[in-house]
Design an enzyme around this catalytic site. Structure first.
Site, PDB file in Angstrom:
ATOM      1  N   LYS A  55      13.476 -39.955  83.050  1.00 48.54           N
ATOM      2  CA  LYS A  55      13.987 -41.044  82.957  1.00 48.54           C
ATOM      3  C   LYS A  55      12.899 -42.271  83.471  1.00 48.54           C
ATOM      4  O   LYS A  55      12.931 -43.414  83.007  1.00 48.54           O
ATOM      5  CB  LYS A  55      15.019 -41.274  84.260  1.00 48.54           C
ATOM      6  CG  LYS A  55      16.225 -40.345  83.592  1.00 48.54           C
ATOM      7  CD  LYS A  55      17.389 -40.012  84.866  1.00 48.54           C
ATOM      8  CE  LYS A  55      18.578 -39.244  83.985  1.00 48.54           C
ATOM      9  NZ  LYS A  55      19.349 -38.485  85.190  1.00 48.54           N
ATOM     10  N   GLN A  99      20.153 -38.899  91.471  1.00 46.60           N
ATOM     11  CA  GLN A  99      20.081 -37.669  90.522  1.00 46.60           C
ATOM     12  C   GLN A  99      21.183 -36.713  91.353  1.00 46.60           C
ATOM     13  O   GLN A  99      21.172 -36.368  92.585  1.00 46.60           O
ATOM     14  CB  GLN A  99      18.848 -37.037  90.573  1.00 46.60           C
ATOM     15  CG  GLN A  99      18.723 -36.064  89.504  1.00 46.60           C
ATOM     16  CD  GLN A  99      19.186 -36.271  87.958  1.00 46.60           C
ATOM     17  OE1 GLN A  99      18.691 -37.284  87.586  1.00 46.60           O
ATOM     18  NE2 GLN A  99      20.039 -35.502  87.271  1.00 46.60           N
ATOM     19  N   ASP A 122      24.732 -45.434  86.445  1.00 45.51           N
ATOM     20  CA  ASP A 122      25.447 -44.472  85.856  1.00 45.51           C
ATOM     21  C   ASP A 122      26.786 -44.675  85.755  1.00 45.51           C
ATOM     22  O   ASP A 122      27.746 -43.808  84.804  1.00 45.51           O
ATOM     23  CB  ASP A 122      25.255 -43.263  87.148  1.00 45.51           C
ATOM     24  CG  ASP A 122      24.222 -42.269  86.872  1.00 45.51           C
ATOM     25  OD1 ASP A 122      23.983 -42.070  85.606  1.00 45.51           O
ATOM     26  OD2 ASP A 122      23.900 -41.393  87.740  1.00 45.51           O
TER      27      ASP A 122
END
Ligand code: NDP
Length: 300
Positions: A55, A99, A122
């Site tokens: 990422k 994460q 997200d």
């Protein structure tokens, strides 16, 4: 004989990233603004470490700033929440991603709810989920957003299509169904309590499989010509002991019946990170009141 068109998510994602990079360069030139993505990793889960590295790498390749925050596996929830509060306040950070999975002493829901809604790249915050459900300006979860882009690229206007979504998780199934409904599909959501899964699947013009069960969906569950988006990532054993990745759809039988299908790997997976970059770019624009340009992969 194989009949389905293989939907090349890897190639589409590369085109999308190139387009995002061009838009980021424009943002820098016109507004002196560099979007920033903060990725927070708690602990040392090997798969999470790879995801976080990728990422960061892809954010930098797109011309964004990337900030990596690592906390030990023993970190408390309070420590993580303090870090998130700092990132919420940091003007250089436009997007925050924590994460998952988190160590067991930390409640993921409390963490997700602590992220500023505008920086929730997200799209997991309940407020963003609610905005998506009521048709507002939401941050859309990356994997369903990537699936939708592949579908629109393949089919064009989705209105009136019968869509069946297998799986009802908050990160894939539910937002996917909401997005397809927004595109005027007739949507069915199936799950582990669905009575006749094969029968539901056979009705689909669009089938999105997100259950996490290797090769669950067989070719004879499909209507000829269906577009299949396989979100599943499952590792199955191989004689050499290395294992191999397969989706939730039995590719070899499905490819004989479907009109188009995403492979695993190389289908939905690469789209997820590309859409994270897209969300970070969108978040940077929205937080400063800059009109968000439509980002579309350049023609090949
Ligand atoms: P979850 O485990 O959170 O949800 C799975 C869903 O599938 C649940 O709704 C469950 O039903 C349903 N389900 C499970 N077994 C069956 C069955 N036998 N028949 C019908 N429905 C079933 O998974 P996620 O949504 O997080 O992920 C799904 C898959 O997608 C996984 O393989 C994951 O690795 C992959 N994934 C891939 C991503 C990518 O970038 N390509 C990103 C995210 C996930 P119920 O609710 O009734 O329990």
């Amino acid at each position: 004989m194989a009949t389905a068109t293989i939907i090349d998510g890897k190639r589409f994602a590369a085109r999308l990233r190139a387009d995002i990079a061009a838009q980021v360069a424009r943002l820098r030139a016109d507004y002196d603004l560099i979007p920033g993505l903060a990725v927070v990793l708690v602990g040392e889960n090997p798969a999470s470490q790879i995801y976080v590295r990728n990422k960061g790498l892809q954010a930098r390749e797109a011309g964004m700033n990337s900030f990596e925050h690592r906390l030990p596996a023993t970190a408390t929830q309070a420590e993580l929440l303090t870090r998130i509060a700092e990132l919420n306040q940091d003007p250089a950070v436009d997007g925050i991603l924590v994460q998952l999975p988190l160590p067991k002493q930390i409640d993921p829901e409390a963490v997700i709810e602590a992220i500023a809604v505008a920086k929730d790249v997200d799209g997991f915050h309940p407020l963003n989920a609610g905005l998506l459900a009521v048709g507002g300006t939401a941050m859309i979860p990356c994997t369903p957003l990537g699936c939708l882009m592949l579908l629109k690229d393949r089919i064009g206007d989705l209105a009136g299509q019968r869509a069946v979504v297998l799986g009802r998780s908050n990160i894939v199934g539910k937002p996917m169904a909401a997005l397809l409904l927004r595109e005027h599909c007739t949507v069915t959501i199936a799950h582990s309590r669905t009575r006749d899964l094969a029968d539901e699947c056979r009705r689909a013009d669009i089938l999105v499989a997100a259950v996490g069960k290797a090769q669950l969906v067989k070719g004879d569950w499909l209507k000829p010509g269906v577009t299949v988006i396989d979100v599943g990532i499952n590792r199955i054993p191989t004689p050499d002991g290395k294992g191999r990745l397969v989706g939730d759809v039995e590719f070899d039988s499905a490819v004989e019946v479907a009109g188009a299908i995403t492979p695993v790997p190389g289908g939905v997976g690469p789209m997820t990170i590309a859409c994270l970059l897209l969300n970070t770019f969108t978040a940077a624009c929205r937080q400063r009141g800059i009109p968000v340009p439509e980002v579309r992969p350049a023609a090949e």
